[in-house]
Design a protein around this motif. Structure first.
Motif, PDB file in Angstrom:
ATOM      1  N   GLN A  10     -28.289  86.169  21.469  1.00  0.00           N
ATOM      2  CA  GLN A  10     -29.121  84.977  21.317  1.00  0.00           C
ATOM      3  C   GLN A  10     -30.417  85.030  21.790  1.00  0.00           C
ATOM      4  O   GLN A  10     -31.361  84.619  21.124  1.00  0.00           O
ATOM      5  N   LEU A  11     -30.864  85.823  22.848  1.00  0.00           N
ATOM      6  CA  LEU A  11     -31.926  86.046  23.472  1.00  0.00           C
ATOM      7  C   LEU A  11     -32.696  86.847  22.554  1.00  0.00           C
ATOM      8  O   LEU A  11     -33.893  86.722  22.406  1.00  0.00           O
ATOM      9  N   VAL A  12     -31.993  87.866  22.166  1.00  0.00           N
ATOM     10  CA  VAL A  12     -32.815  88.958  21.245  1.00  0.00           C
ATOM     11  C   VAL A  12     -33.147  88.033  19.691  1.00  0.00           C
ATOM     12  O   VAL A  12     -34.605  88.394  19.481  1.00  0.00           O
ATOM     13  N   SER A  13     -32.362  87.153  19.535  1.00  0.00           N
ATOM     14  CA  SER A  13     -32.910  86.404  18.356  1.00  0.00           C
ATOM     15  C   SER A  13     -33.947  85.680  18.258  1.00  0.00           C
ATOM     16  O   SER A  13     -34.831  85.301  17.572  1.00  0.00           O
TER      17      SER A  13
ATOM     18  N   HIS B  50     -43.764  97.787  22.152  1.00  0.00           N
ATOM     19  CA  HIS B  50     -42.775  96.693  21.650  1.00  0.00           C
ATOM     20  C   HIS B  50     -41.817  96.552  22.717  1.00  0.00           C
ATOM     21  O   HIS B  50     -41.261  95.438  22.964  1.00  0.00           O
ATOM     22  N   LEU B  51     -40.898  97.487  22.863  1.00  0.00           N
ATOM     23  CA  LEU B  51     -39.760  97.585  23.786  1.00  0.00           C
ATOM     24  C   LEU B  51     -40.219  97.057  25.092  1.00  0.00           C
ATOM     25  O   LEU B  51     -39.257  96.393  25.629  1.00  0.00           O
ATOM     26  N   HIS B  52     -41.318  97.571  25.730  1.00  0.00           N
ATOM     27  CA  HIS B  52     -41.687  97.151  27.012  1.00  0.00           C
ATOM     28  C   HIS B  52     -41.994  95.536  27.057  1.00  0.00           C
ATOM     29  O   HIS B  52     -41.385  94.668  27.865  1.00  0.00           O
ATOM     30  N   ARG B  53     -42.738  94.836  25.953  1.00  0.00           N
ATOM     31  CA  ARG B  53     -42.849  93.561  25.853  1.00  0.00           C
ATOM     32  C   ARG B  53     -41.834  92.914  25.659  1.00  0.00           C
ATOM     33  O   ARG B  53     -41.347  91.592  26.297  1.00  0.00           O
ATOM     34  N   SER B  54     -40.842  93.381  24.878  1.00  0.00           N
ATOM     35  CA  SER B  54     -39.274  92.774  24.673  1.00  0.00           C
ATOM     36  C   SER B  54     -38.694  92.647  26.073  1.00  0.00           C
ATOM     37  O   SER B  54     -37.950  91.477  26.080  1.00  0.00           O
ATOM     38  N   ARG B  55     -38.472  93.614  26.743  1.00  0.00           N
ATOM     39  CA  ARG B  55     -37.867  93.798  27.843  1.00  0.00           C
ATOM     40  C   ARG B  55     -38.382  92.612  28.837  1.00  0.00           C
ATOM     41  O   ARG B  55     -37.712  91.875  29.309  1.00  0.00           O
ATOM     42  N   GLN B  56     -39.687  92.462  29.028  1.00  0.00           N
ATOM     43  CA  GLN B  56     -40.276  91.291  29.755  1.00  0.00           C
ATOM     44  C   GLN B  56     -39.891  90.002  29.105  1.00  0.00           C
ATOM     45  O   GLN B  56     -39.812  89.140  29.996  1.00  0.00           O
ATOM     46  N   ALA B  57     -40.006  89.853  27.842  1.00  0.00           N
ATOM     47  CA  ALA B  57     -39.789  88.622  27.425  1.00  0.00           C
ATOM     48  C   ALA B  57     -38.217  88.286  27.621  1.00  0.00           C
ATOM     49  O   ALA B  57     -37.947  87.067  27.976  1.00  0.00           O
TER      50      ALA B  57
ATOM     51  N   ALA C 180     -36.389  89.206  30.049  1.00  0.00           N
ATOM     52  CA  ALA C 180     -36.161  88.869  31.407  1.00  0.00           C
ATOM     53  C   ALA C 180     -36.693  87.643  31.760  1.00  0.00           C
ATOM     54  O   ALA C 180     -36.167  86.729  32.468  1.00  0.00           O
ATOM     55  N   ARG C 181     -37.918  86.997  31.135  1.00  0.00           N
ATOM     56  CA  ARG C 181     -38.543  85.737  31.410  1.00  0.00           C
ATOM     57  C   ARG C 181     -37.519  84.663  30.920  1.00  0.00           C
ATOM     58  O   ARG C 181     -37.339  83.968  31.480  1.00  0.00           O
ATOM     59  N   MET C 182     -36.823  85.093  29.669  1.00  0.00           N
ATOM     60  CA  MET C 182     -35.835  84.033  29.171  1.00  0.00           C
ATOM     61  C   MET C 182     -34.647  83.755  29.801  1.00  0.00           C
ATOM     62  O   MET C 182     -33.938  82.693  30.165  1.00  0.00           O
ATOM     63  N   MET C 183     -34.257  85.097  30.376  1.00  0.00           N
ATOM     64  CA  MET C 183     -33.032  84.870  31.424  1.00  0.00           C
ATOM     65  C   MET C 183     -33.158  83.964  32.782  1.00  0.00           C
ATOM     66  O   MET C 183     -32.454  83.383  33.208  1.00  0.00           O
ATOM     67  N   LEU C 184     -34.425  84.241  33.211  1.00  0.00           N
ATOM     68  CA  LEU C 184     -35.033  83.586  34.446  1.00  0.00           C
ATOM     69  C   LEU C 184     -35.186  82.194  33.900  1.00  0.00           C
ATOM     70  O   LEU C 184     -34.694  81.123  34.778  1.00  0.00           O
TER      71      LEU C 184
END
Length: 176
Positions: A118-121, A158-165, A167-171
């Motif tokens: 869901q977060l990836v989507s 893009h992978l780096h930015r995705s991981r950051q995004a 992490a923010r969504m999870m927080l």
């Protein structure tokens, strides 16, 4: 034991298209389907499109030129078919604003019950594709770069930015 990609390439060189197609279908059907579900966000449409992708792939298989791995060629075709389906859906999806209901405010799930898909989507299209290919379909950086026709450095960014995004969504979900 030979790699499946090498085996398929050998079958294609020998013009044994039926066998090559069967090996590719067995090996990649589920992954192509998952990519279609992630991109289209519609299980039924993803099933239809997966069938269409493999039918199209069957038709063009005799023209395989060996420049990329057969699976890379398949994933590129699948990605392009999904993007075309998304573009077509945008043109069909119009309705007056007064007919669109207001979204209901839903209570988010706790962080430990999050569904990562869901977060990836929620990621931008390019990042979602890259994360899906790299993490969920276990493709290498090189394969992702070839399939998306992007430099490896861009894929890494893009992978780096995705991981950051993510992490923010999870927080954000955890703090609500």
């Amino acid at each position: 034991m030979p790699d499946v990609e090498d085996e398929v390439q050998g079958l294609l060189r020998a013009r044994r298209y039926d066998e090559a197609f069967e090996r590719l279908l067995d090996r990649h059907e589920a992954q192509v389907f998952r990519m279609a579900v992630m991109m289209l966000r519609d299980h039924g449409r993803a099933e239809e499109l997966t069938q269409d992708i493999f039918l199209q792939f069957w038709r063009v298989l005799p023209r395989y030129d060996g420049r990329a791995a057969p699976s890379t060629w398949l994933y590129t075709m699948a990605r392009n078919a999904c993007l075309s389906a998304l573009r077509a859906a945008v043109h069909r999806r119009t309705s007056p604003l007064e007919d669109v209901p207001e979204p209901a405010a839903a209570r988010p799930a706790p962080v430990d019950a999050l569904d990562i898909r869901q977060l990836v989507s929620r990621l931008p299209d390019v990042q979602r594709e890259i994360v899906t290919l790299f993490y969920l379909q276990d493709r290498s950086l090189k394969e992702v770069a070839l399939g998306l026709d992007l430099p490896e450095g861009t894929i890494k960014s893009h992978l780096h930015r995705s991981r950051q995004a993510l992490a923010r969504m999870m927080l954000e979900r955890g703090g609500e």
